[in-house]
Scaffold this motif. Structure first.
Motif, PDB file in Angstrom:
ATOM      1  N   VAL A  43     104.382 -24.511  39.906  1.00 16.78           N
ATOM      2  CA  VAL A  43     103.645 -23.851  38.838  1.00 16.78           C
ATOM      3  C   VAL A  43     104.642 -23.086  37.968  1.00 16.78           C
ATOM      4  O   VAL A  43     105.452 -22.302  38.481  1.00 16.78           O
ATOM      5  CB  VAL A  43     102.581 -22.899  39.403  1.00 16.78           C
ATOM      6  N   ARG A  71      96.100 -15.308  38.026  1.00 18.91           N
ATOM      7  CA  ARG A  71      96.017 -16.771  37.963  1.00 18.91           C
ATOM      8  C   ARG A  71      97.141 -17.413  38.782  1.00 18.91           C
ATOM      9  O   ARG A  71      96.929 -18.440  39.453  1.00 18.91           O
ATOM     10  CB  ARG A  71      96.075 -17.228  36.506  1.00 18.91           C
ATOM     11  N   ALA A  75      96.775 -19.931  42.001  1.00 22.21           N
ATOM     12  CA  ALA A  75      97.429 -21.237  42.062  1.00 22.21           C
ATOM     13  C   ALA A  75      98.311 -21.364  43.295  1.00 22.21           C
ATOM     14  O   ALA A  75      98.309 -22.395  43.981  1.00 22.21           O
ATOM     15  CB  ALA A  75      98.242 -21.461  40.791  1.00 22.21           C
ATOM     16  N   ARG A  78      96.726 -22.271  46.695  1.00 18.89           N
ATOM     17  CA  ARG A  78      96.059 -23.560  46.864  1.00 18.89           C
ATOM     18  C   ARG A  78      96.910 -24.499  47.721  1.00 18.89           C
ATOM     19  O   ARG A  78      98.133 -24.553  47.595  1.00 18.89           O
ATOM     20  CB  ARG A  78      95.775 -24.227  45.510  1.00 18.89           C
ATOM     21  N   VAL A  81     100.515 -26.708  46.797  1.00 17.43           N
ATOM     22  CA  VAL A  81     101.417 -26.103  45.808  1.00 17.43           C
ATOM     23  C   VAL A  81     102.693 -25.694  46.522  1.00 17.43           C
ATOM     24  O   VAL A  81     102.664 -24.930  47.495  1.00 17.43           O
ATOM     25  CB  VAL A  81     100.764 -24.890  45.122  1.00 17.43           C
ATOM     26  N   LEU A 271      97.355 -25.740  33.974  1.00 18.43           N
ATOM     27  CA  LEU A 271      96.759 -25.398  35.261  1.00 18.43           C
ATOM     28  C   LEU A 271      96.357 -23.929  35.332  1.00 18.43           C
ATOM     29  O   LEU A 271      95.330 -23.590  35.916  1.00 18.43           O
ATOM     30  CB  LEU A 271      97.735 -25.702  36.408  1.00 18.43           C
ATOM     31  N   LEU A 272      97.160 -23.058  34.737  1.00 23.12           N
ATOM     32  CA  LEU A 272      96.865 -21.629  34.796  1.00 23.12           C
ATOM     33  C   LEU A 272      95.750 -21.221  33.833  1.00 23.12           C
ATOM     34  O   LEU A 272      95.050 -20.237  34.077  1.00 23.12           O
ATOM     35  CB  LEU A 272      98.129 -20.830  34.483  1.00 23.12           C
ATOM     36  N   VAL A 279      90.947 -22.304  37.647  1.00 23.93           N
ATOM     37  CA  VAL A 279      92.350 -22.489  38.009  1.00 23.93           C
ATOM     38  C   VAL A 279      92.474 -23.270  39.311  1.00 23.93           C
ATOM     39  O   VAL A 279      93.245 -24.225  39.412  1.00 23.93           O
ATOM     40  CB  VAL A 279      93.066 -21.128  38.133  1.00 23.93           C
ATOM     41  N   VAL A 283      94.317 -26.948  39.741  1.00 17.98           N
ATOM     42  CA  VAL A 283      95.471 -27.115  40.637  1.00 17.98           C
ATOM     43  C   VAL A 283      95.165 -28.163  41.692  1.00 17.98           C
ATOM     44  O   VAL A 283      95.988 -29.037  41.983  1.00 17.98           O
ATOM     45  CB  VAL A 283      95.829 -25.771  41.296  1.00 17.98           C
TER      46      VAL A 283
END
Length: 290
Positions: A43, A71, A75, A78, A81, A271-272, A279, A283
């Motif tokens: 990210v 945010r 992300a 998740r 990530v 994504l953010l 969000v 993601v």
């Protein structure tokens, strides 16, 4: 939660600045740059330092730091990530919040090419340097490298990028080079996203530095990605950027990820700050492509 996080960060910065270095020292490093799915999902949030705060129709979307951090935390928690890319101010905030354990961390290095400035190509290194990236225990550094054949600042920009590539390779840290063939049009820098231009930028960027064992590329997804990704053997991460058609973007990312040099995604604003505000959903969908 937003104000609570900001209060914690400000209290540490005022009363215990050493807490940042302490948090970096105790951070659990990522076991691998790639996740269980065999690809990286990073990210990106280094846009504000170049004055690029806009998302969609909101010119100041990324300027609200508490919201940006919220945010980013969403992300990073998740599944799938693997890491984050940002400038020192943001990464230090995330260290103080304790959300970087098990993640790969990349420091953004050159941010002087402010968006919309007359000196945009003269993108000097005002962010991280290789020594600090190594000292913080991070995994590498990223360089935005605009190659403008009509701008005399380009040789200096290439030279400074090569120096950073050398210093990161010397420390066995990833040098993430993000090249564009660019030009001045109506007083603004425009990146040429034609297949031929992106191929040319890849071949130029791949040759920067005295060694490239730890050099990776960060590339836009354009038409003809098979040709783009065939123009170098350096590992490539695919740049998400800001997208207008999410479904089309996800489809193009998925197709490009099938190429052998494609090692994952580096995605920021799309994504953010997704159009629907979800969000976590954005993601998760990107991770599913891996």
């Amino acid at each position: 939660m937003l104000s609570e996080n900001v209060s914690r960060i400000v209290a540490a910065r005022v009363n215990d600045p050493g807490a940042i270095a302490a948090a970096a020292a105790r951070r659990v490093k990522a076991a691998s740059l790639l996740g269980e799915h065999g690809k990286a999902m990073i990210v990106a949030a280094d846009h504000p330092a170049r004055g690029a705060n806009g998302v969609g129709g909101d010119p100041t979307a990324m300027a609200d730091r508490s919201e940006l951090l919220d945010r980013l935390c969403t992300a990073l928690e998740r599944p799938g990530v693997t890491g984050v890319l940002a400038t020192a101010d943001i990464l230090e905030d995330l260290l103080l919040l304790g959300v970087l354990d098990g993640k790969s961390v990349f420091g953004s290095m050159n941010r002087a090419g402010l968006a919309g400035s007359v000196f945009e190509i003269d993108d000097r290194f005002t962010g991280y340097d290789a020594e600090t990236i190594a000292g913080m225990g991070f995994d590498g550094g990223k360089m935005l490298t605009r190659i403008a054949l009509d701008d005399p600042a380009t040789p200096s920009a290439l030279s400074e990028t090569a120096r950073a590539v050398n210093e990161l390779n010397d420390r066995q840290l990833i040098a993430m080079v993000e090249p564009f063939l660019s030009s001045w049009q109506d007083g603004r820098v425009r990146n040429d996203l034609s297949t031929d231009a992106v191929v040319k930028s890849v071949t130029i960027a791949s040759g920067l530095g005295r060694r490239t064992a730890y050099t990776w590329l960060k590339l836009p997804v354009v038409d003809g990605m098979e040709r783009v990704l065939a123009s170098s053997t350096l590992p490539a991460l695919l740049l998400g950027g800001e997208v207008k058609d999410a479904e089309a973007a996800f489809a193009s990312w998925g197709k490009a990820l099938k190429q052998p040099t494609a090692q994952g995604l580096v995605v920021g604003r799309s994504l953010l700050y997704p159009g629907n505000g979800d969000v976590a959903g954005a993601v998760d969908k990107a991770v599913s492509l891996l």
